[in-house]
Design a protein around this motif. Structure first.
Motif, PDB file in Angstrom:
ATOM      1  N   ASP A 182      12.391  -0.728  -1.131  1.00  0.00           N
ATOM      2  CA  ASP A 182      11.097  -0.334  -0.553  1.00  0.00           C
ATOM      3  C   ASP A 182      10.650  -1.325   0.514  1.00  0.00           C
ATOM      4  OD1 ASP A 182      10.864   1.938  -2.015  1.00  0.00           O
ATOM      5  OD2 ASP A 182       9.359   1.191  -3.434  1.00  0.00           O
ATOM      6  N   ILE A 183      10.836  -2.613   0.219  1.00  0.00           N
ATOM      7  CA  ILE A 183      10.396  -3.654   1.167  1.00  0.00           C
ATOM      8  C   ILE A 183      11.229  -3.573   2.446  1.00  0.00           C
ATOM      9  CG2 ILE A 183      10.358  -6.175   1.547  1.00  0.00           C
ATOM     10  CD1 ILE A 183       9.769  -6.274  -1.595  1.00  0.00           C
ATOM     11  N   MET A 184      12.533  -3.441   2.283  1.00  0.00           N
ATOM     12  CA  MET A 184      13.430  -3.394   3.451  1.00  0.00           C
ATOM     13  C   MET A 184      13.189  -2.130   4.291  1.00  0.00           C
ATOM     14  SD  MET A 184      14.831  -6.154   3.513  1.00  0.00           S
ATOM     15  CE  MET A 184      14.896  -7.561   2.436  1.00  0.00           C
ATOM     16  N   ALA A 185      12.731  -1.067   3.609  1.00  0.00           N
ATOM     17  CA  ALA A 185      12.442   0.189   4.329  1.00  0.00           C
ATOM     18  C   ALA A 185      11.075   0.109   5.019  1.00  0.00           C
ATOM     19  CB  ALA A 185      12.481   1.359   3.354  1.00  0.00           C
ATOM     20  N   GLY A 186      10.385  -1.028   4.833  1.00  0.00           N
ATOM     21  CA  GLY A 186       9.076  -1.220   5.476  1.00  0.00           C
ATOM     22  C   GLY A 186       7.968  -0.410   4.833  1.00  0.00           C
ATOM     23  N   LYS A 187       8.194  -0.031   3.567  1.00  0.00           N
ATOM     24  CA  LYS A 187       7.173   0.761   2.864  1.00  0.00           C
ATOM     25  C   LYS A 187       5.917  -0.091   2.612  1.00  0.00           C
ATOM     26  CE  LYS A 187       7.046   3.792  -0.881  1.00  0.00           C
ATOM     27  NZ  LYS A 187       7.375   4.037  -2.251  1.00  0.00           N
ATOM     28  N   PRO A 188       4.734   0.442   2.873  1.00  0.00           N
ATOM     29  CA  PRO A 188       3.537  -0.368   2.605  1.00  0.00           C
ATOM     30  C   PRO A 188       3.329  -0.556   1.100  1.00  0.00           C
ATOM     31  CG  PRO A 188       2.915   1.813   3.401  1.00  0.00           C
ATOM     32  CD  PRO A 188       4.411   1.761   3.433  1.00  0.00           C
ATOM     33  N   PRO A 189       2.807  -1.702   0.691  1.00  0.00           N
ATOM     34  CA  PRO A 189       2.555  -1.914  -0.744  1.00  0.00           C
ATOM     35  C   PRO A 189       1.524  -0.919  -1.278  1.00  0.00           C
ATOM     36  CG  PRO A 189       2.033  -3.901   0.558  1.00  0.00           C
ATOM     37  CD  PRO A 189       2.410  -2.835   1.521  1.00  0.00           C
ATOM     38  N   THR A 190       1.618  -0.625  -2.565  1.00  0.00           N
ATOM     39  CA  THR A 190       0.688   0.333  -3.191  1.00  0.00           C
ATOM     40  C   THR A 190       0.059  -0.285  -4.444  1.00  0.00           C
ATOM     41  OG1 THR A 190       2.619   1.230  -4.345  1.00  0.00           O
ATOM     42  CG2 THR A 190       1.853   2.450  -2.412  1.00  0.00           C
ATOM     43  N   PRO A 191      -0.678  -1.414  -4.272  1.00  0.00           N
ATOM     44  CA  PRO A 191      -1.269  -2.040  -5.469  1.00  0.00           C
ATOM     45  C   PRO A 191      -2.350  -1.148  -6.073  1.00  0.00           C
ATOM     46  CG  PRO A 191      -2.108  -3.081  -3.483  1.00  0.00           C
ATOM     47  CD  PRO A 191      -1.061  -2.089  -3.041  1.00  0.00           C
ATOM     48  N   HIS A 192      -2.499  -1.230  -7.385  1.00  0.00           N
ATOM     49  CA  HIS A 192      -3.557  -0.462  -8.047  1.00  0.00           C
ATOM     50  C   HIS A 192      -4.907  -1.151  -7.924  1.00  0.00           C
ATOM     51  CE1 HIS A 192       0.004   1.038 -10.534  1.00  0.00           C
ATOM     52  NE2 HIS A 192      -0.348   1.989  -9.709  1.00  0.00           N
ATOM     53  N   PHE A 193      -4.868  -2.481  -7.679  1.00  0.00           N
ATOM     54  CA  PHE A 193      -6.103  -3.246  -7.492  1.00  0.00           C
ATOM     55  C   PHE A 193      -6.051  -3.932  -6.148  1.00  0.00           C
ATOM     56  CE2 PHE A 193      -5.901  -3.115 -12.099  1.00  0.00           C
ATOM     57  CZ  PHE A 193      -7.217  -2.822 -12.415  1.00  0.00           C
ATOM     58  N   THR A 194      -7.219  -4.249  -5.570  1.00  0.00           N
ATOM     59  CA  THR A 194      -7.248  -5.058  -4.355  1.00  0.00           C
ATOM     60  C   THR A 194      -6.678  -6.424  -4.727  1.00  0.00           C
ATOM     61  OG1 THR A 194      -9.304  -3.967  -3.832  1.00  0.00           O
ATOM     62  CG2 THR A 194      -8.745  -5.900  -2.518  1.00  0.00           C
ATOM     63  N   PRO A 195      -5.657  -6.898  -4.000  1.00  0.00           N
ATOM     64  CA  PRO A 195      -5.078  -8.195  -4.371  1.00  0.00           C
ATOM     65  C   PRO A 195      -6.139  -9.296  -4.382  1.00  0.00           C
ATOM     66  CG  PRO A 195      -3.725  -7.087  -2.736  1.00  0.00           C
ATOM     67  CD  PRO A 195      -4.989  -6.281  -2.865  1.00  0.00           C
ATOM     68  N   GLY A 196      -6.013 -10.231  -5.321  1.00  0.00           N
ATOM     69  CA  GLY A 196      -6.999 -11.299  -5.512  1.00  0.00           C
ATOM     70  C   GLY A 196      -7.126 -12.225  -4.314  1.00  0.00           C
ATOM     71  N   ASP A 197      -6.106 -12.272  -3.451  1.00  0.00           N
ATOM     72  CA  ASP A 197      -6.179 -13.202  -2.323  1.00  0.00           C
ATOM     73  C   ASP A 197      -6.708 -12.525  -1.059  1.00  0.00           C
ATOM     74  OD1 ASP A 197      -4.063 -11.592  -1.753  1.00  0.00           O
ATOM     75  OD2 ASP A 197      -2.585 -13.201  -1.561  1.00  0.00           O
ATOM     76  N   HIS A 198      -7.317 -11.352  -1.248  1.00  0.00           N
ATOM     77  CA  HIS A 198      -7.828 -10.574  -0.116  1.00  0.00           C
ATOM     78  C   HIS A 198      -9.054 -11.274   0.477  1.00  0.00           C
ATOM     79  CE1 HIS A 198      -8.206  -6.932   2.170  1.00  0.00           C
ATOM     80  NE2 HIS A 198      -9.445  -6.745   1.771  1.00  0.00           N
ATOM     81  N   GLN A 199      -8.992 -11.604   1.768  1.00  0.00           N
ATOM     82  CA  GLN A 199     -10.133 -12.187   2.491  1.00  0.00           C
ATOM     83  C   GLN A 199     -10.798 -13.357   1.770  1.00  0.00           C
ATOM     84  OE1 GLN A 199     -12.652  -8.810   3.474  1.00  0.00           O
ATOM     85  NE2 GLN A 199     -11.473  -8.452   5.323  1.00  0.00           N
ATOM     86  N   LEU A 200     -10.006 -14.343   1.421  1.00  0.00           N
ATOM     87  CA  LEU A 200     -10.580 -15.540   0.795  1.00  0.00           C
ATOM     88  C   LEU A 200     -11.353 -16.343   1.829  1.00  0.00           C
ATOM     89  CD1 LEU A 200      -7.647 -16.771  -1.477  1.00  0.00           C
ATOM     90  CD2 LEU A 200      -9.782 -15.711  -2.202  1.00  0.00           C
TER      91      LEU A 200
END
Ligand SMILES: Cc1cc2nc3c(=O)[nH]c(=O)nc-3n(C[C@H](O)[C@H](O)[C@H](O)COP(=O)(O)O)c2cc1C
Length: 221
Positions: A65-83
């Motif tokens: 998925d990463i090599m195909a450039g697929k965007p991540p699909t997290p179920h939660f906003t990652p904790g390091d978002h806009q620190l």
């Protein structure tokens, strides 16, 4: 081992020996971790441990998925978002400590990316666990998940195992959900790579330290 020894000894380990952990020891550790406290004893954690073929297949799927450039699909906003402020500074210091340990300069973007990809190769660990809870639950239950994670990591330390908690393992969720048998209505919160530490590897030769006690704790009388 005393609890404080385990707390001081545990750190995130990012290179492992290939030897798997005996199934009886895994049973014991995960059984003891069941004693973690939780809000109203709801015990929201659902944990899937992957080893051997299932581990390898999930690694392959996430890397594809990463090599195909697929965007991540997290179920939660990652904790390091806009620190911001000191939190952003600590995040940068943590990343730089990791790059320094690997002799990677900040400008070497390609090498930084290669290092990042190791997250989805479980840093070479023979085992990984995926932790999920029902999507209908809230922050208070996420607290329970964190308490469970630390309980588990300290037990692993006591039993001579090393681990690395990883928000990164909650990013490429689509195939993992199905392959790791995660219940349909659950959200993956984080993963944990674990096994026996490769103590010689340079990636394991750094310590990120912590803020001064007075920056975090106030004692009022
Ligand atoms: C919930 C959580 C998610 C984390 N995600 C990652 C991750 O995706 N990749 C990684 O290399 N480290 C990850 N870490 C490890 C932290 O960087 C590490 O705990 C922190 O820098 C303190 O270092 P120490 O664990 O060695 O004491 C995570 C830690 C936690 C608790």
């Amino acid at each position: 081992m005393q609890v404080n020894e385990a707390i001081l000894k545990r750190r995130s380990v990012r290179a492992y020996k290939p030897e798997p952990v005996k199934p009886e020891l895994l049973q014991q550790i995960f059984n003891e971790a069941q004693q973690s406290p939780s809000n109203c004893n709801t015990q929201p954690w659902h944990v899937v441990v992957v080893s051997g073929e299932s581990r390898d297949a999930i690694e392959k799927a996430m890397i594809a998925d990463i090599m195909a450039g697929k965007p991540p699909t997290p179920h939660f906003t990652p904790g390091d978002h806009q620190l911001k402020d000191q939190y952003r500074k600590r995040q940068i210091a943590c990343a730089i400590a990791l790059y320094d340990a690997m002799d990677i300069a900040y400008e070497e973007k390609q090498k930084r990316q290669e290092l990042m990809v190791k997250n989805w190769q479980f840093f070479g660990a023979p085992h990984a666990a995926f932790f999920s809870m029902p999507k209908s639950m809230s922050e208070i239950n996420a607290v329970d998940m964190g308490i469970y994670l630390q309980t588990l990591m300290l037990l692993m330390t006591e039993h001579g195992l090393a681990s690395c908690p990883q928000g990164a393992l909650a990013m490429y969720t689509d195939k993992v959900h199905e392959m790791a048998n995660i219940p349909e209505d659950h959200a993956i919160m984080f993963g944990l790579s674990f096994g026996y530490e490769d103590t010689d590897h340079q990636i394991n030769q750094f310590d990120v330290g912590r803020a001064d006690l007075n920056d975090s704790v106030e004692f009022l009388t």
